[in-house]
Design an enzyme around this catalytic site. Sequence first.
Site, PDB file in Angstrom:
ATOM      1  N   SER A 241     -11.499   0.561   2.660  1.00 55.21           N
ATOM      2  CA  SER A 241     -10.776   0.029   3.823  1.00 55.21           C
ATOM      3  C   SER A 241     -10.101   1.162   4.592  1.00 55.21           C
ATOM      4  O   SER A 241      -9.364   1.959   4.017  1.00 55.21           O
ATOM      5  CB  SER A 241      -9.724  -0.984   3.377  1.00 55.21           C
ATOM      6  OG  SER A 241     -10.338  -2.117   2.815  1.00 55.21           O
TER       7      SER A 241
ATOM      8  N   ARG B 291       0.816  -1.221   0.000  1.00 50.19           N
ATOM      9  CA  ARG B 291       0.000   0.000   0.000  1.00 50.19           C
ATOM     10  C   ARG B 291       0.852   1.276   0.000  1.00 50.19           C
ATOM     11  O   ARG B 291       0.505   2.281   0.619  1.00 50.19           O
ATOM     12  CB  ARG B 291      -0.976   0.009   1.192  1.00 50.19           C
ATOM     13  CG  ARG B 291      -1.937  -1.155   1.201  1.00 50.19           C
ATOM     14  CD  ARG B 291      -2.874  -1.146   0.000  1.00 50.19           C
ATOM     15  NE  ARG B 291      -3.740  -2.320   0.012  1.00 50.19           N
ATOM     16  CZ  ARG B 291      -3.495  -3.452  -0.643  1.00 50.19           C
ATOM     17  NH1 ARG B 291      -2.388  -3.564  -1.386  1.00 50.19           N
ATOM     18  NH2 ARG B 291      -4.322  -4.470  -0.590  1.00 50.19           N
TER      19      ARG B 291
ATOM     20  N   GLU C  85      -5.115   3.566   6.268  1.00 50.84           N
ATOM     21  CA  GLU C  85      -5.004   3.400   4.815  1.00 50.84           C
ATOM     22  C   GLU C  85      -5.674   4.567   4.107  1.00 50.84           C
ATOM     23  O   GLU C  85      -5.195   5.049   3.094  1.00 50.84           O
ATOM     24  CB  GLU C  85      -5.636   2.077   4.376  1.00 50.84           C
ATOM     25  CG  GLU C  85      -5.492   1.794   2.888  1.00 50.84           C
ATOM     26  CD  GLU C  85      -5.883   0.382   2.509  1.00 50.84           C
ATOM     27  OE1 GLU C  85      -6.391   0.197   1.388  1.00 50.84           O
ATOM     28  OE2 GLU C  85      -5.677  -0.546   3.318  1.00 50.84           O
TER      29      GLU C  85
END
Length: 314
Positions: free
Chosen positions: A225, A176, A295
Amino acid sequence: MSFPPLDIDLAGLRGRLTPNFALDAITWFRVGGPAQALFQPADEDDLALFLERLADDIPVLVVGVGSNLLVRDGGIAGVVIRLSAKGFGSAVAEAGDRIRVGTALPDKRVAAFALEQGLSGFAFYHGIPGGMGGALRMNAGANGGETRQRLVEVRAVDRKGRRHVLSNADMGFTYRHTAAPDDLIFTEAVFQGEPADPAVIKAAMDEVEAHRERAQPIREKTGGSTFKNPPGESAWKLIDAAGCRGLRIGGAQVSEMHCNFLINTGGATAHDLELLGETVRARVFATSGIRLDWEIKRLGLPLLGGAVEPFLGT
């Protein structure tokens, strides 16, 4: 809240500059204050000229489709750049089973275009509610696939308006994250596919869609998310074990369906959502000793007296 106007030379530019643009209109959470100015360039040449001309002391921030973004209630000072579908939303098949796509193209559309070309390796994008620019910046992934597995090269423009081409290795992908400089605005990317039976590709995409329908609150005002999965752990399981499923602060709630999603139940502020997220982080740390990392990208200024202090000092 509104910002003072910016002094920007627009001569010769073909894009659109909008002062005090309401960002809650384009973010999936439907919260947040305005951008001091929103610029939508006509194409890469227009973007490069705008950045070359823009004063160094004016901050620049890029937003995509607004799905993985929490804009604070005080808004964003400086210029927010949003790439248009018209100028940056193309998809073209190239030799060698490759596709070239603009970074304003939604991830889901990339999966669909690859299906049209009979190329596998992109079905995971069918379940990611974002655009390709964000996918590159975050090494977006789902269902066992990641952006870094398919990327060949990226075109970008820096804060001075200079053009760059980066290889997969240049991007420095990790989970990520990309190590590419923060000031680069990605404009176009080339991906490598593999020939496959379209029926097999379509079946993989259908399974991704079915999983999202079963497990995620896709019809709510959410940002996707919320926290990254810690090594060897699932964020949602840690949140659930900490007793946070359904937890509410103001109009913000931890989803009952999937507790790594925060939702705006109606009337939530960005402050509500950020405070809820930090409360979840604190409770997870108290019960497991594990620190969850955001995130979702949190950007902008709080309203006076409305700053949310990180519960864990991070």
